[in-house]
Design an enzyme around this catalytic site. Sequence first.
Site, PDB file in Angstrom:
ATOM      1  N   GLU A  37      41.314  80.279  61.731  1.00  0.00           N
ATOM      2  CA  GLU A  37      42.275  79.837  60.732  1.00  0.00           C
ATOM      3  C   GLU A  37      43.682  80.127  61.261  1.00  0.00           C
ATOM      4  OE1 GLU A  37      42.465  78.245  57.606  1.00  0.00           O
ATOM      5  OE2 GLU A  37      44.586  78.567  58.071  1.00  0.00           O
TER       6      GLU A  37
ATOM      7  N   CYS B 227      43.682  75.881  48.633  1.00  0.00           N
ATOM      8  CA  CYS B 227      43.353  76.211  47.237  1.00  0.00           C
ATOM      9  C   CYS B 227      43.812  77.621  46.873  1.00  0.00           C
ATOM     10  CB  CYS B 227      41.848  76.068  47.014  1.00  0.00           C
ATOM     11  SG  CYS B 227      41.327  76.673  45.402  1.00  0.00           S
TER      12      CYS B 227
ATOM     13  N   CYS C 221      45.660  75.290  44.256  1.00  0.00           N
ATOM     14  CA  CYS C 221      45.080  75.472  42.917  1.00  0.00           C
ATOM     15  C   CYS C 221      45.357  76.834  42.280  1.00  0.00           C
ATOM     16  CB  CYS C 221      43.562  75.305  42.975  1.00  0.00           C
ATOM     17  SG  CYS C 221      42.980  74.052  44.099  1.00  0.00           S
TER      18      CYS C 221
ATOM     19  N   LYS D 225      49.153  77.769  41.769  1.00  0.00           N
ATOM     20  CA  LYS D 225      49.667  76.734  40.853  1.00  0.00           C
ATOM     21  C   LYS D 225      49.236  77.025  39.409  1.00  0.00           C
ATOM     22  CE  LYS D 225      47.314  73.651  39.533  1.00  0.00           C
ATOM     23  NZ  LYS D 225      46.831  72.530  40.296  1.00  0.00           N
TER      24      LYS D 225
ATOM     25  N   TYR E 295      49.284  63.946  41.211  1.00  0.00           N
ATOM     26  CA  TYR E 295      48.869  65.240  40.654  1.00  0.00           C
ATOM     27  C   TYR E 295      49.991  66.276  40.801  1.00  0.00           C
ATOM     28  CZ  TYR E 295      43.672  64.501  40.878  1.00  0.00           C
ATOM     29  OH  TYR E 295      42.370  64.110  40.717  1.00  0.00           O
ATOM     30  N   ILE E 296      50.439  66.449  42.045  1.00  0.00           N
ATOM     31  CA  ILE E 296      51.334  67.582  42.332  1.00  0.00           C
ATOM     32  C   ILE E 296      52.674  67.393  41.641  1.00  0.00           C
ATOM     33  CG2 ILE E 296      52.541  68.817  44.198  1.00  0.00           C
ATOM     34  CD1 ILE E 296      50.107  68.309  45.969  1.00  0.00           C
TER      35      ILE E 296
ATOM     36  N   GLU F 179      52.233  67.941  37.801  1.00  0.00           N
ATOM     37  CA  GLU F 179      51.960  69.341  37.452  1.00  0.00           C
ATOM     38  C   GLU F 179      53.224  70.194  37.597  1.00  0.00           C
ATOM     39  OE1 GLU F 179      47.179  69.671  38.429  1.00  0.00           O
ATOM     40  OE2 GLU F 179      48.576  70.431  39.920  1.00  0.00           O
TER      41      GLU F 179
ATOM     42  N   ASP G 122      39.167  68.046  52.584  1.00  0.00           N
ATOM     43  CA  ASP G 122      40.294  67.109  52.550  1.00  0.00           C
ATOM     44  C   ASP G 122      40.538  66.386  53.871  1.00  0.00           C
ATOM     45  OD1 ASP G 122      40.610  68.035  50.027  1.00  0.00           O
ATOM     46  OD2 ASP G 122      42.633  68.829  50.286  1.00  0.00           O
TER      47      ASP G 122
ATOM     48  N   HIS H 294      33.224  72.272  14.324  1.00  0.00           N
ATOM     49  CA  HIS H 294      34.395  72.061  13.484  1.00  0.00           C
ATOM     50  C   HIS H 294      35.059  73.383  13.107  1.00  0.00           C
ATOM     51  CE1 HIS H 294      36.876  69.831  10.669  1.00  0.00           C
ATOM     52  NE2 HIS H 294      36.602  70.731   9.737  1.00  0.00           N
TER      53      HIS H 294
ATOM     54  N   GLU I  74      35.668  68.107  19.022  1.00  0.00           N
ATOM     55  CA  GLU I  74      34.672  67.451  18.160  1.00  0.00           C
ATOM     56  C   GLU I  74      34.890  65.937  18.089  1.00  0.00           C
ATOM     57  OE1 GLU I  74      34.916  68.108  13.795  1.00  0.00           O
ATOM     58  OE2 GLU I  74      36.736  69.229  14.207  1.00  0.00           O
TER      59      GLU I  74
HETATM   60  P1  NDP Z   1      48.870  61.842  45.191  1.00  0.00           P
HETATM   61  O1  NDP Z   1      48.246  60.928  46.165  1.00  0.00           O
HETATM   62  O2  NDP Z   1      48.146  62.222  43.960  1.00  0.00           O
HETATM   63  O3  NDP Z   1      50.294  61.276  44.763  1.00  0.00           O
HETATM   64  C1  NDP Z   1      51.249  60.887  45.692  1.00  0.00           C
HETATM   65  C2  NDP Z   1      52.403  60.286  44.955  1.00  0.00           C
HETATM   66  O4  NDP Z   1      53.452  60.003  45.868  1.00  0.00           O
HETATM   67  C3  NDP Z   1      52.046  58.967  44.292  1.00  0.00           C
HETATM   68  O5  NDP Z   1      52.699  58.903  43.056  1.00  0.00           O
HETATM   69  C4  NDP Z   1      52.589  57.936  45.262  1.00  0.00           C
HETATM   70  O6  NDP Z   1      52.985  56.727  44.659  1.00  0.00           O
HETATM   71  C5  NDP Z   1      53.830  58.626  45.778  1.00  0.00           C
HETATM   72  N1  NDP Z   1      54.210  58.180  47.115  1.00  0.00           N
HETATM   73  C6  NDP Z   1      53.426  58.028  48.193  1.00  0.00           C
HETATM   74  N2  NDP Z   1      54.142  57.603  49.249  1.00  0.00           N
HETATM   75  C7  NDP Z   1      55.416  57.506  48.836  1.00  0.00           C
HETATM   76  C8  NDP Z   1      56.630  57.118  49.453  1.00  0.00           C
HETATM   77  N3  NDP Z   1      56.665  56.749  50.719  1.00  0.00           N
HETATM   78  N4  NDP Z   1      57.757  57.128  48.711  1.00  0.00           N
HETATM   79  C9  NDP Z   1      57.740  57.492  47.414  1.00  0.00           C
HETATM   80  N5  NDP Z   1      56.614  57.853  46.768  1.00  0.00           N
HETATM   81  C10 NDP Z   1      55.471  57.862  47.470  1.00  0.00           C
HETATM   82  O7  NDP Z   1      49.257  63.112  46.062  1.00  0.00           O
HETATM   83  P2  NDP Z   1      49.600  64.586  45.692  1.00  0.00           P
HETATM   84  O8  NDP Z   1      50.377  65.055  46.857  1.00  0.00           O
HETATM   85  O9  NDP Z   1      50.181  64.712  44.331  1.00  0.00           O
HETATM   86  O10 NDP Z   1      48.173  65.281  45.668  1.00  0.00           O
HETATM   87  C11 NDP Z   1      47.287  65.125  46.794  1.00  0.00           C
HETATM   88  C12 NDP Z   1      45.865  65.346  46.383  1.00  0.00           C
HETATM   89  O11 NDP Z   1      45.642  66.713  46.138  1.00  0.00           O
HETATM   90  C13 NDP Z   1      45.466  64.643  45.101  1.00  0.00           C
HETATM   91  O12 NDP Z   1      45.042  63.337  45.345  1.00  0.00           O
HETATM   92  C14 NDP Z   1      44.384  65.507  44.565  1.00  0.00           C
HETATM   93  O13 NDP Z   1      43.137  65.062  45.019  1.00  0.00           O
HETATM   94  C15 NDP Z   1      44.696  66.875  45.127  1.00  0.00           C
HETATM   95  N6  NDP Z   1      45.229  67.738  44.058  1.00  0.00           N
HETATM   96  C16 NDP Z   1      44.431  68.045  43.010  1.00  0.00           C
HETATM   97  C17 NDP Z   1      44.905  68.815  41.973  1.00  0.00           C
HETATM   98  C18 NDP Z   1      44.001  69.103  40.826  1.00  0.00           C
HETATM   99  O14 NDP Z   1      42.802  68.969  40.974  1.00  0.00           O
HETATM  100  N7  NDP Z   1      44.530  69.467  39.671  1.00  0.00           N
HETATM  101  C19 NDP Z   1      46.259  69.341  41.975  1.00  0.00           C
HETATM  102  C20 NDP Z   1      47.036  68.946  43.120  1.00  0.00           C
HETATM  103  C21 NDP Z   1      46.519  68.170  44.118  1.00  0.00           C
HETATM  104  P3  NDP Z   1      51.919  55.575  44.272  1.00  0.00           P
HETATM  105  O15 NDP Z   1      51.263  56.071  43.016  1.00  0.00           O
HETATM  106  O16 NDP Z   1      52.763  54.390  44.034  1.00  0.00           O
HETATM  107  O17 NDP Z   1      51.000  55.441  45.404  1.00  0.00           O
END
Ligand code: NDP
Length: 467
Positions: A37, A45, A50, A53, A184-185, A188, A312, A446, A451
């Site tokens: 690593e 995570c 995760c 966060k 997501y990120i 959140e 990933d 309830h 529910e």
């Molecule tokens: P996401 O793929 O979820 O979101 C990326 C965002 O960036 C989208 O809104 C996308 O737009 C936008 N984007 C991409 N390229 C560009 C660009 N060139 N210019 C401007 N905007 C852009 O990625 P995240 O980084 O938020 O998260 C990555 C992964 O990590 C998630 O898919 C998820 O699987 C995991 N994750 C899970 C969590 C959970 O389980 N709670 C929490 C955090 C992460 P568009 O929608 O138009 O493509």
Amino acid sequence: MADLGYDYDLFVIGAGSGGVRAARIAAQSGAKVAIAEEFRIGGTCVIRGCVPKKFMVYASEYGSKLQEARDYGWDVEAKGFDFPAFMSKMHAEVDRLSGIYLRNLANAGVDVFEERAEMQDANTIALKDSGKTFTVDKILIATGGTPWRPAPEELPGVEHTITSNEVFNLETLPKHIVIAGGGYIACEFAHIFAGLGVETCLVYRGDTVLNGFDWDVRTAVHEGLKEAGVRVITSAVFDEINEVDGEECPYCIHLSNGTKLNADVILMAVGRRAATDDLGCDKAGVNLSEKGSVIVDDASRTNIPNVFAVGDVTDRIQLTPVAIREGHAFADTVFGDREWSFEHDFVASGVFTQPEVGTVGMTEAEARKALDKVDIYKTRFKPMKQALLEDGEERVMMKLVVNGETQQVVGVHIVSPEAAEMIQMIGVAVKMGVTKQQFDQTCAVHPTIAEEIVTMRHKWVPETEPA
Ligand code: NDP
């Protein structure tokens, strides 16, 4: 094992969720295992994803909870939020968890190398700091993903931004944060910072956040961001970032729509990429996708028979529990006495916005594409707790996507407090193939929010026929 003349039966690159599970299970099955690593044991995570966060989500919720307490008759006063004190407690817990991961590996007899490893060929691993090399029978690539940012040619001033890697190391709470992205990120962290009292702006290139989720989830979360006080700017991207004079806001962001935003912290949350740069995939002959992720089959096998990949880095479903299952299935199949592979359907997940999203299965749009007949049940209501709150505007959204011919529930989507907890339970039933009638036969608990999921009786009829 290790009787084939190799130093190790298995060398795992990357000690995140998937890699650690695979290494431990393989070692417990009698294999001679090593893991390397380059950053910290525990991976995204535990170290910068995760776990920290979720602590930040908890911290950010207390602001509104204090107000709720007042509305419920408590005489409480918030004297402020000690961000450095909170962050140092959070990091102490992350350190503790990382230590547990390390101990579990050691207890299983896994050799741990805390440095970068690269493939020299499909049977040779080189460690970058110590210069050691090992011959290995099998390799598991479990290097995860890394936040992506545009290059400086695409976005001048990008060096002034941070990603989700650095957000956990902020020493002071930002005053004015601007977040790029609508996934997501981005969502959140927009809630986290708004909840902590930071002036928060989210800039998204599309029109409604959480692309890929069910439309009703997207609209509920989009509205929820605004209700939480986040300024949401849509159909815009960053064009340029300049340094400016100003103690509170040292940066000015120029957007594609002409808007200028001032900020002290700029968070790029525009997606993640597989961490395969310089890993030696070319030397080992491992095929990568156009986006750089490792191409694998259902059993996590690459095109090279002795090289596997989980988590990933394979860009299947980027979720910790999925990586863990993939790693476990790999180790059981290759080194244990149980052959199985992880099924990637009906994986429930949560988005820790405020309120949360819980989702499993098909979106309405996916179901309409895949099935001949689709029944939709949905409801939007004010949960009981809100009745006594001064600003009790928060709405819950629940939706069932049902195969109209078989009555199987193929998707459940919830935006609600504790939606992630709810969807874990509902996910069991959905994975078992539950029908709408079985939801109807289930007696309600309830009074709860949950529910409502078993009391929806009327099919939702769209005003216009869906395309
Ligand atoms: P996401 O793929 O979820 O979101 C990326 C965002 O960036 C989208 O809104 C996308 O737009 C936008 N984007 C991409 N390229 C560009 C660009 N060139 N210019 C401007 N905007 C852009 O990625 P995240 O980084 O938020 O998260 C990555 C992964 O990590 C998630 O898919 C998820 O699987 C995991 N994750 C899970 C969590 C959970 O389980 N709670 C929490 C955090 C992460 P568009 O929608 O138009 O493509």
